[in-house]
Design a protein around this motif. Structure first.
Motif, PDB file in Angstrom:
ATOM      1  N   ARG A 140      12.545  23.423  -5.912  1.00  0.00           N
ATOM      2  CA  ARG A 140      12.122  21.888  -6.005  1.00  0.00           C
ATOM      3  C   ARG A 140      10.979  21.504  -4.926  1.00  0.00           C
ATOM      4  O   ARG A 140      11.204  20.264  -4.716  1.00  0.00           O
ATOM      5  N   LEU A 141      10.467  22.177  -4.600  1.00  0.00           N
ATOM      6  CA  LEU A 141       9.689  22.009  -3.281  1.00  0.00           C
ATOM      7  C   LEU A 141       8.444  21.119  -3.787  1.00  0.00           C
ATOM      8  O   LEU A 141       7.742  21.240  -4.665  1.00  0.00           O
ATOM      9  N   ARG A 142       8.246  20.005  -2.889  1.00  0.00           N
ATOM     10  CA  ARG A 142       7.480  19.185  -3.068  1.00  0.00           C
ATOM     11  C   ARG A 142       6.103  19.388  -2.368  1.00  0.00           C
ATOM     12  O   ARG A 142       4.978  19.032  -2.799  1.00  0.00           O
ATOM     13  N   GLU A 143       6.338  20.191  -1.264  1.00  0.00           N
ATOM     14  CA  GLU A 143       5.133  20.635  -0.278  1.00  0.00           C
ATOM     15  C   GLU A 143       5.732  22.027   0.302  1.00  0.00           C
ATOM     16  O   GLU A 143       6.593  22.277   0.394  1.00  0.00           O
ATOM     17  N   LEU A 144       4.625  22.567   0.779  1.00  0.00           N
ATOM     18  CA  LEU A 144       4.682  23.837   1.611  1.00  0.00           C
ATOM     19  C   LEU A 144       4.696  23.460   3.323  1.00  0.00           C
ATOM     20  O   LEU A 144       3.845  22.692   3.428  1.00  0.00           O
ATOM     21  N   CYS A 164       7.511  21.749  -7.393  1.00  0.00           N
ATOM     22  CA  CYS A 164       6.873  20.414  -7.670  1.00  0.00           C
ATOM     23  C   CYS A 164       5.724  20.182  -6.866  1.00  0.00           C
ATOM     24  O   CYS A 164       5.498  19.089  -6.336  1.00  0.00           O
ATOM     25  N   LEU A 165       5.183  21.262  -6.600  1.00  0.00           N
ATOM     26  CA  LEU A 165       3.869  21.209  -5.530  1.00  0.00           C
ATOM     27  C   LEU A 165       2.885  20.463  -6.243  1.00  0.00           C
ATOM     28  O   LEU A 165       2.179  20.713  -7.270  1.00  0.00           O
ATOM     29  N   ASN A 189       3.543  24.187 -11.580  1.00  0.00           N
ATOM     30  CA  ASN A 189       3.641  23.239 -10.710  1.00  0.00           C
ATOM     31  C   ASN A 189       2.873  21.962 -11.027  1.00  0.00           C
ATOM     32  O   ASN A 189       2.919  21.591 -12.253  1.00  0.00           O
ATOM     33  N   CYS A 190       2.551  21.038 -10.157  1.00  0.00           N
ATOM     34  CA  CYS A 190       2.067  19.993 -10.780  1.00  0.00           C
ATOM     35  C   CYS A 190       0.457  19.707  -9.660  1.00  0.00           C
ATOM     36  O   CYS A 190       0.150  18.722  -9.426  1.00  0.00           O
ATOM     37  N   LEU A 191       0.022  21.051  -9.297  1.00  0.00           N
ATOM     38  CA  LEU A 191      -1.157  21.239  -8.688  1.00  0.00           C
ATOM     39  C   LEU A 191      -2.456  20.112  -9.164  1.00  0.00           C
ATOM     40  O   LEU A 191      -2.755  20.558 -10.611  1.00  0.00           O
ATOM     41  N   LEU A 209      -2.116  30.355 -11.466  1.00  0.00           N
ATOM     42  CA  LEU A 209      -2.124  28.963 -11.354  1.00  0.00           C
ATOM     43  C   LEU A 209      -1.916  28.029 -12.733  1.00  0.00           C
ATOM     44  O   LEU A 209      -2.335  27.029 -12.964  1.00  0.00           O
ATOM     45  N   SER A 210      -1.460  28.966 -13.725  1.00  0.00           N
ATOM     46  CA  SER A 210      -1.105  28.363 -14.915  1.00  0.00           C
ATOM     47  C   SER A 210      -0.254  27.275 -15.162  1.00  0.00           C
ATOM     48  O   SER A 210       0.765  27.122 -14.117  1.00  0.00           O
ATOM     49  N   ASN A 211      -0.474  26.602 -16.356  1.00  0.00           N
ATOM     50  CA  ASN A 211       0.588  25.275 -16.449  1.00  0.00           C
ATOM     51  C   ASN A 211       0.455  24.262 -15.172  1.00  0.00           C
ATOM     52  O   ASN A 211       1.730  23.935 -14.729  1.00  0.00           O
ATOM     53  N   ASN A 212      -0.710  23.980 -14.540  1.00  0.00           N
ATOM     54  CA  ASN A 212      -0.716  22.809 -13.616  1.00  0.00           C
ATOM     55  C   ASN A 212      -1.436  21.693 -14.314  1.00  0.00           C
ATOM     56  O   ASN A 212      -1.730  21.577 -15.414  1.00  0.00           O
ATOM     57  N   GLN A 213      -1.918  20.801 -13.114  1.00  0.00           N
ATOM     58  CA  GLN A 213      -2.890  19.737 -13.691  1.00  0.00           C
ATOM     59  C   GLN A 213      -4.060  19.771 -12.928  1.00  0.00           C
ATOM     60  O   GLN A 213      -4.827  18.656 -12.750  1.00  0.00           O
ATOM     61  N   LEU A 214      -4.807  20.821 -12.986  1.00  0.00           N
ATOM     62  CA  LEU A 214      -5.922  21.095 -12.454  1.00  0.00           C
ATOM     63  C   LEU A 214      -7.316  20.617 -13.380  1.00  0.00           C
ATOM     64  O   LEU A 214      -6.873  20.942 -14.572  1.00  0.00           O
TER      65      LEU A 214
END
Length: 583
Positions: A140-144, A164-165, A189-191, A209-214
């Motif tokens: 559930r990582l929000r940031e690295l 959740c990045l 993720n939510c990139l 980076l598939s299935n993100n918000q780019l």
């Protein structure tokens, strides 16, 4: 008394200490209760096993933190696998420094953040100086951590899928930060943005980076000198042409489009479009030629009688299956190849019986009664990857054999030995049948080989039996195939070639000779409707030839280094004139 209680609660630790073991695997239903009794941590005694190179603790819902003493007590650790536990929200204390660690798998936990003091290790000096593979997927990582590159400067593979990045830390893409990073996966993720500085990853070969918000892909991505494979599916890109390309074009074409600036790219873009159009026209001409003229008809008629096998390359597969090989199998049964075959049609008539008979014949002939190699076939829908091929002591290996209840391998072998003895007495002869013929292959083995899925279930115990969990049924259309051997890797490949060829022959015969469907009641209950694969094969029945799809499967060591991929370019090199392999 306390020492006795600890040894009784953790007999694996006592055994590992006594035998000076370098590998230790803790898993299974009893583990959760013992960890809960230890306060949600690993027992301190574990950290006195200073010779350990490989440690895995998996599938334990009560493990919330590793516990103090790991870094100090296990300085020689090369691989640390703590997947599918309940670690989180951080790591307290932090894991490092672990100077020899090369593989770290923390996937499938509840990690939310890895701040300094509760993360992977210090940045100065690097806490994980030799780390090559880091798997943080399914958390559930929000940031690295901003200092990840300084903590693990030699990182080659980074898997962040399913977190959740919403961004990458800027330091990750600074020049020279991760000079060896070749694989970066952050799908699901939510990139929202990808920095152009990603071009500083000079060794990057694969980016998912598939299935993100780019909404945009930076043109600088095309400057990554070694980039061969990219995945941006499932992002809503502003450039609709580019969005279409990421779903249907090869990486080379996408990078060329980015290189010339995408929209408004002038002559460069016109050149890229011209090449694309020329390829399209060429395909149309070839299609037309095949349909027209007597020669074309003859070729089509000839093709209708050929066996077609289509190889699906790993780069074309969004979720390729991987088999990880544990080093302890080296002394037991070291060689394995695997592949996936899609499009089998076993529902009609005696198709399933023909398939199983063909497998038995291969075991008798090419496999030399399983002494040279063993085949195992599984219903792919019953498997969850990645898979682990390793070895366990007979008393620790549990399996649900075909047609039997769950049993320890030690007890199964003993049971089969008693059955074999009874057979000899009844038939008054030395020869025995069935599984009993292969028991001698395990003589003198301290550990037995096994293939384990991501749920921790043993699905194969070569050369004895498969698991009932993955049993092939008439409704099975997609199969995972494995061939193991103590002899050679080439033996595995040759037998896999023969098995796939036989499957193609059976499938073609089934589709051309319309037999009535013959589902048993129990099998029919498992089907709520017809799958797309079955419909595809039925259309092939009416309209001609439908190829079996053979998907590549990678076999890697515990550090992620490739051991073998099947089928490679040199596999399925079938000389038979009636077979066509489409690569």
């Amino acid at each position: 008394m306390a020492a006795v209680a600890v040894s009784e609660a953790w007999p694996e630790l006592e055994l590992a200490e006594r035998e000076r073991r370098r590998e230790l695997l803790l898993t299974g239903p009893g583990l959760e209760e013992r960890v809960r009794a230890a306060g949600g941590r690993l027992p301190p005694r574990l950290f006195t096993l200073s010779l350990l190179h490989y440690l895995e603790v998996s599938g334990c819902g009560s493990l919330r933190e590793p516990g103090p003493g790991l870094a100090q007590g296990l300085p020689q650790l090369h691989s640390l696998v703590l997947r599918r536990n309940a670690l989180g929200p951080g790591l307290s204390p932090e894991l490092g420094p672990l100077p020899a660690l090369r593989v770290l798998d923390l996937s499938g936990n509840a990690l939310e953040a890895l701040p300094p003091g509760q993360g992977l290790g210090p940045a100065e000096p690097p806490g994980l100086p030799q780390l090559q593979s880091l798997n943080l997927s399914g958390n559930r990582l929000r940031e690295l951590p901003a200092d990840l590159a300084r903590c693990a400067p030699r990182l080659q593979t980074l898997n962040l899928t399913g977190n959740c990045l919403d961004s990458f830390p800027a330091a990750l893409f600074q020049p020279g930060a991760l000079p060896l990073l070749s694989e970066l996966a952050a799908a699901d993720n939510c990139l929202r943005e990808l920095s152009p500085d990603i071009a500083h990853l000079a060794s990057l070969k694969t980016l998912d980076l598939s299935n993100n918000q780019l909404s945009e892909i930076p043109a600088a991505l095309a400057d990554c000198p070694k980039l061969k494979e990219i995945h941006f599916e499932g992002n809503k890109l502003r450039d609709k042409r580019l969005e279409k390309m990421v779903h249907g074009c090869q990486t080379k074409s996408i990078l060329e489009y980015l290189r010339v600036g995408g929209r408004g790219g002038g002559k460069g873009r016109a050149k890229a479009e011209g090449t694309e159009k020329e390829e399209s026209r060429k395909k149309k001409r070839e299609k037309k030629q095949r349909k027209e003229g007597g020669e074309g008809e003859e070729k089509e008629l000839e093709a209708a009688h050929r066996l077609l096998l289509r190889v699906l390359h790993i780069s074309e597969n969004p979720a390729p299956l991987v088999v990880n090989v544990h080093p302890e199998v080296r002394d037991v049964r070291p060689f394995i190849v695997g592949t996936i075959v899609r499009g089998m049609y076993l529902k009609s008539g005696n198709a399933l019986k023909r398939f199983l008979t063909a497998q038995t014949k291969l075991h008798e002939d090419l496999c030399e009664k399983r002494t040279a190699a063993t085949i195992a076939t599984h219903d792919l829908k019953a498997i969850r990857g990645p898979l682990l091929y390793g070895a366990r002591p007979p008393q620790d290996l549990k399996i649900v054999p075909l047609g039997r209840r769950e049993i320890k391998a030690k007890d199964l072998v003993r049971q089969l030995q008693l059955e074999a003895e009874e057979q000899r007495k009844q038939k008054k002869r030395q020869n025995v049948s069935g599984l009993h013929r292969y028991l001698h292959l395990l003589d003198g083995k301290d550990n037995y080989p096994c293939l384990v899925d991501a749920d921790g279930d043993v699905i194969s115990f070569p050369p004895i039996t498969n698991s009932d969990k993955t049993k092939i049924k008439k409704t099975t259309t997609d199969l995972f195939l494995e061939v193991t051997s103590a002899t050679s890797l080439q033996m595995c490949k040759d037998i896999m070639d023969a098995l796939i060829l036989k499957m193609a022959e059976i499938n073609k015969y089934t589709l051309e000779n319309k037999e009535e469907e013959s589902l048993s009641d129990t099998e029919a209950d498992t089907v709520s409707g017809q799958s797309p694969d079955l419909k595809t094969n039925q259309s092939a029945d009416k309209g001609g030839n439908s190829p079996l799809v053979v998907e590549q499967v990678r076999v890697v060591d515990m550090e992620g280094s490739l051991k073998v991929v099947y089928p490679s370019k040199t596999d399925l090199d079938i000389a038979a004139s009636h077979v066509t392999v489409i690569r």
